[in-house]
Each structure stands twice: as C-alpha cells, then as structure tokens.
Design an enzyme around this catalytic site. Structure first.
Site, PDB file in Angstrom:
ATOM      1  N   HIS A   1      -9.235  10.115  -3.262  1.00  9.25           N
ATOM      2  CA  HIS A   1      -7.884  10.057  -2.714  1.00  9.25           C
ATOM      3  C   HIS A   1      -7.258   8.696  -3.022  1.00  9.25           C
ATOM      4  CE1 HIS A   1      -4.838   9.293   0.388  1.00  9.25           C
ATOM      5  NE2 HIS A   1      -4.582  10.578   0.270  1.00  9.25           N
ATOM      6  N   HIS A   2      -7.953   7.620  -2.696  1.00 11.85           N
ATOM      7  CA  HIS A   2      -7.486   6.314  -3.131  1.00 11.85           C
ATOM      8  C   HIS A   2      -8.639   5.319  -3.191  1.00 11.85           C
ATOM      9  CE1 HIS A   2      -6.995   5.108   1.256  1.00 11.85           C
ATOM     10  NE2 HIS A   2      -7.655   4.096   0.745  1.00 11.85           N
TER      11      HIS A   2
ATOM     12  N   GLN B   1     -13.402  -0.163  -1.893  1.00  8.87           N
ATOM     13  CA  GLN B   1     -13.339   0.906  -0.894  1.00  8.87           C
ATOM     14  C   GLN B   1     -12.830   2.175  -1.571  1.00  8.87           C
ATOM     15  OE1 GLN B   1      -9.923   1.342   1.827  1.00  8.87           O
ATOM     16  NE2 GLN B   1     -11.380   1.229   3.516  1.00  8.87           N
TER      17      GLN B   1
ATOM     18  N   HIS C   1     -11.780   6.188  -0.734  1.00 10.82           N
ATOM     19  CA  HIS C   1     -11.521   7.245   0.239  1.00 10.82           C
ATOM     20  C   HIS C   1     -11.696   8.573  -0.488  1.00 10.82           C
ATOM     21  CE1 HIS C   1      -8.196   9.479   2.749  1.00 10.82           C
ATOM     22  NE2 HIS C   1      -9.388   9.998   2.916  1.00 10.82           N
TER      23      HIS C   1
ATOM     24  N   HIS D   1       2.385   0.149   3.014  1.00  9.92           N
ATOM     25  CA  HIS D   1       1.359   0.864   3.787  1.00  9.92           C
ATOM     26  C   HIS D   1       1.816   1.086   5.218  1.00  9.92           C
ATOM     27  CE1 HIS D   1      -2.536   2.161   5.254  1.00  9.92           C
ATOM     28  NE2 HIS D   1      -2.473   1.244   6.187  1.00  9.92           N
TER      29      HIS D   1
ATOM     30  N   HIS E   1       0.966   4.327   8.503  1.00  7.77           N
ATOM     31  CA  HIS E   1       0.300   5.608   8.760  1.00  7.77           C
ATOM     32  C   HIS E   1       1.399   6.672   8.762  1.00  7.77           C
ATOM     33  CE1 HIS E   1      -3.113   3.063  10.701  1.00  7.77           C
ATOM     34  NE2 HIS E   1      -3.020   2.900   9.401  1.00  7.77           N
TER      35      HIS E   1
ATOM     36  N   MET F   1       0.809   1.134  11.328  1.00 12.23           N
ATOM     37  CA  MET F   1       0.796  -0.164  10.662  1.00 12.23           C
ATOM     38  C   MET F   1       2.101  -0.288   9.905  1.00 12.23           C
ATOM     39  SD  MET F   1      -2.822  -1.148   9.112  1.00 12.23           S
ATOM     40  CE  MET F   1      -4.186  -1.530  10.171  1.00 12.23           C
TER      41      MET F   1
END
Ligand SMILES: *[C@@H]1O[C@H](CO)[C@@H](O)[C@H](O)[C@H]1NC(C)=O
Ligand SMILES: *[C@@H]1O[C@H](CO)[C@@H](O)[C@H](O)[C@H]1NC(C)=O
Length: 343
Positions: free
Chosen positions: A73-74, A149, A151, A218, A220, A295
């Site tokens: 996803h990312h 990271q 996802h 960014h 949510h 956020m």
C-alpha cells in the site's frame, strides 16, 4: 543482546559488501528490502532497519522502489538517530492499535531523531534528487539508521514471504547541496459536525536559503485538502502567499514536485493548512496516532546551496481552537484557495 549486536553488525557489513557499483560512476546501489516477511494480517505495518557505518559519510541521491501496488500500500523511509527496535523487523503500525498482537514486537519506526526522507505509494516512479543534492547520513549526520516501513494492506493467503523495498542510490563523494525534510504539523481538536481548519506556520530564522523540491501531505480520514505556502511580507506589512503544494490527502501520500521552486529566505514564513471535514462524525477528534485520531502534516523536501541544512527540522502549532493563521498574525490569507480542493 549478543545476538542483536551481531545482527546489527551483519546489517552494517551488508551496507558495504553487497552494494553494487553502478557502471561508470561512483554511485552505488544498496538494497533495503524486507527480510522475508510474511504479511500474516491485513493492514500490516512492518519496519526493518539498517545501521549506517558510523565513521563514514554517505550521500543518498535517489530512491528506486522495488514494490508493486498489488502487494504494498505504501512505503516510508525514516532516518533515525536510534531505531524503534533492535530486531531485524518489527510491527510499527502508526494507525494500528497500541497493543502488540503477540506475534511481533510493537514499536515506532524511530526511537529518536525521526525524519521522513522518502515516501512511495501507488507505483510511484524512482525519485532522483537534483544534481549535486544528497541526504547526508552517517558520521556527520543525526541520521545513524535508516528504517523502511511497509504497509501491506492485505494479508497473504499462505506462508509466502515478501522482499519488497527500495534500492538506495548513494555515493561517498561529498555532495555540495544537502537535502532535508521540514515537517509542518498542527495539533488541536476537531469538533463534530463541522469543517475545521488546522493551521501551522513558522518563520525561517536561520541565515540560510532553502530550495523547495517536493512536498507530501498526511492526514487520516477527515482530511479533504492540505495546502502549504511560502509567505513573504512586504514593506507595507502585507503578506504574500505563494502556493508550494496542495492536495487531497487521501490520494497517494508520496512526495510530489512543488508548484513553485522559488527559494525560501531568512525572514520568510512557511505555512500549512489542513481542511478537516467532520460533518458525518458525532464526536470530537483529537490529534494522535490511531485511526480514531487525526493528524495534519505537510512535509517539504528542500536543499541548501551550501553548508548544513536548517537546524529546524519541524514546526508545530497548537491548532484549533487555540491557534490559527489569524492568531499567528498572518494577513492577506488566501482563504478560498487554501481550503478549496483544486489549484
Ligand atoms: C525486488 O528485487 C528483488 C531482487 O532484485 C527481485 O527478485 C524482486 O522480484 C523485486 N520485487 C519487486 C516487487 O519488484
Ligand atoms: C488550548 O489551550 C488551553 C490553555 O492553554 C489548553 O488547556 C487546551 O488543552 C488547548 N486546547 C487544545 C485542543 O490544544
């Protein structure tokens, strides 16, 4: 401890030994890939670190993704002073519940010195920084580790493993222009059944000229528009707003080229606004890491012509209801442009 220590040394050796020299240049490629991860649950966020050789400087000049959107996803690449864990991989979901699932250790990507330096989503193309521009990592940088990271949105149906990640293009030849990411973040509280602006601004107080290259937004789920500006004030004390970037934050959250590459000088301000739509929510929403929280972040990828990057790596405002661009004494605010969906 001994094992962890060895593991880190192995990872560190890898950085030197397995880097491929790219023909005809002093550029090398380092594979930063997941170490045979099985995504055993949906919405799985996993982190893997590399320790950078501590007595040498390296300059990262490009990123080649090695992933497809069917699986990933990312991806986010963090520069850390210390990593969130000593393991070779761990559960690092920002949005996940704070409890570990019992299978993997749970920790943030970085333990200290958190810098997002690259983001990938939706089959984004490789990113090459402009000529002579690089991220300094290692000896003379607070970035001592890189943490990838990933996802994974869907769990794998079986025990197959995955090696998605990215190739770092780097060199040991000093690059004259150092890259950095400036993070603008607003805090605050979003009331129910309303559209709320979350504003942040800060002044460039250092005697440096920064050149914007790219931006990332960014939020949510409540974010509708995030816009970022360079703000200059004239002799009549009127603010002039120059749009750096604006997006629907629910589109892929990677770095996009800025709209205006005019340098940002000492005394200028940078400002960002997130327009949050809480009209279908019956409760207050606070700023925080989980899916229930929100956020408001605007990341600006910049470089300096010479010397070190800004010492300021982030700027933060309390946000609604306590602070806004107005209470921060900004004027001539482009209300419509800043909060409407398109340029
Ligand atoms: C990532 O790189 C490895 C090694 O170069 C390769 O085998 C693999 O197929 C790549 N994966 C994707 C998704 O491109
Ligand atoms: C607003 O400011 C007050 C007083 O400093 C503080 O108690 C409150 O937590 C702030 N509200 C938010 C949402 O930050």
């Amino acid at each position: 401890m001994a094992n962890n220590h060895m593991l880190r040394n192995v990872i560190f050796l890898v950085f030197v030994l397995f880097s491929k020299v790219i023909w005809g240049t002093d550029l090398k490629k380092f594979p930063l890939l997941m170490p045979d991860i099985n995504p055993y649950k949906d919405e799985f966020y996993v982190c893997t670190p590399i320790k950078i050789v501590s007595d040498k400087n390296f300059y990262i000049v490009g990123f080649e993704p090695n992933a497809t959107m069917n699986v990933v996803h990312h991806m986010l690449l963090f520069g850390c002073t210390t990593p969130g864990s000593d393991s070779s991989y761990w559960d690092c979901g920002e949005m996940a519940e704070s409890e570990s699932d019992g299978k993997l250790q749970k920790a943030t990507p970085c333990n200290s010195g958190n810098h997002v330096i690259y983001a990938w989503a939706r089959n984004a193309k490789p990113l090459k920084l402009p000529k002579d521009v690089g991220f300094l990592v290692g000896k003379d940088s607070p970035i001592k580790y890189l943490v990838l990271q990933i996802h994974y949105s869907k769990k794998f149906p079986d025990s197959r493993t995955d090696n998605s990640g990215l190739f770092l293009l780097y060199t040991q030849r000093p690059q004259s222009k150092l890259a950095a990411v400036l993070l603008l973040a607003a805090g605050g509280r979003i009331p129910p059944k309303a559209v709320t602006f979350m504003d942040v601004e800060c002044k460039i107080n250092e005697n440096k000229v920064i050149y914007p290259i790219a931006y990332r937004t960014h939020t949510h789920s409540l974010g509708r528009v995030v816009s970022g500006y360079r703000v200059t004030r004239d002799e009549m004390d009127v603010d002039h707003w120059h749009l750096l970037g604006k997006r629907d934050p629910l589109t892929p959250q990677m770095f996009y080229p800025v709209f205006d590459r005019t340098p940002i000088r000492q005394g200028d301000k940078v400002a960002a606004r997130c327009t949050m739509d809480s009209s279908s929510r019956n409760r207050f929403t606070e700023v925080g890491p989980t899916n229930n929280d929100e956020m408001c972040n605007f990341y600006l990828l910049v470089y300096v012509e010479y010397g070190t990057p800004l010492e300021m790596t982030s700027c933060y405002d309390m946000g609604p209801p306590n602070t806004s661009w107005e209470t921060d004494q900004l004027n001539n605010i482009p209300e419509a442009e800043a909060s409407s969906p398109f340029k």
